[in-house]
Design a protein around this motif. Sequence first.
Motif, mmCIF file in Angstrom:
data_model
loop_
_atom_site.group_PDB
_atom_site.id
_atom_site.type_symbol
_atom_site.label_atom_id
_atom_site.label_comp_id
_atom_site.label_asym_id
_atom_site.label_seq_id
_atom_site.Cartn_x
_atom_site.Cartn_y
_atom_site.Cartn_z
ATOM 1 N N ILE A 159 3.423 -31.984 43.450
ATOM 2 C CA ILE A 159 2.920 -31.600 44.775
ATOM 3 C C ILE A 159 2.055 -30.346 44.663
ATOM 4 C CG2 ILE A 159 3.637 -30.705 47.027
ATOM 5 C CD1 ILE A 159 6.040 -32.649 46.842
ATOM 6 N N ALA A 160 2.471 -29.397 43.826
ATOM 7 C CA ALA A 160 1.681 -28.176 43.641
ATOM 8 C C ALA A 160 0.328 -28.490 43.021
ATOM 9 C CB ALA A 160 2.444 -27.186 42.762
ATOM 10 N N LEU A 161 0.280 -29.432 42.081
ATOM 11 C CA LEU A 161 -1.003 -29.817 41.495
ATOM 12 C C LEU A 161 -1.914 -30.460 42.532
ATOM 13 C CD1 LEU A 161 0.025 -31.226 38.003
ATOM 14 C CD2 LEU A 161 -1.279 -29.165 38.488
ATOM 15 N N VAL A 162 -1.363 -31.312 43.378
ATOM 16 C CA VAL A 162 -2.170 -31.970 44.411
ATOM 17 C C VAL A 162 -2.704 -30.932 45.402
ATOM 18 C CG1 VAL A 162 -2.052 -33.552 46.377
ATOM 19 C CG2 VAL A 162 -1.052 -34.209 44.187
ATOM 20 N N VAL A 163 -1.829 -30.051 45.866
ATOM 21 C CA VAL A 163 -2.258 -29.033 46.833
ATOM 22 C C VAL A 163 -3.286 -28.091 46.186
ATOM 23 C CG1 VAL A 163 -1.468 -27.025 48.155
ATOM 24 C CG2 VAL A 163 -0.174 -29.148 48.220
#
Length: 95
Positions: free
Chosen positions: A51-55
Amino acid sequence: MSTSREGARQGAALVGVGVVACAACCAGPIAGFLVAIGLGTAVGVAMFGAIALVVGGIALQLVLRRWRQSRRASCPSGADTVETPIEMSAARHEN
C-alpha cells in the motif's frame, strides 16, 4: 517413614506424567497459534508495504505532473520569444 516417601515419589511421578501429557497435548495448538501470529504479521507487513508503494507512486506522479505543468506555464513559447546574441570574449580573468 519409608511409606510416606514412596507416596511422595508416586505423587511426584504423577505430576511429572501430567506435565508431560499436557506438554504433548498442548504443544501443537500453541505452536499453531504462534505460527498463525507470525504469518499474520508477515502478511500485514507485506500489505502495508504494498500500500505504501502504491501511495508513493501516486504521489510521485502527482508531484511530477504539477512540476511539469508549472515549467510549461512559466516558459514562454512561440512568437513571444526573442533571441539575444551574446558575445564571447577571448580574455580570461585570473584571480
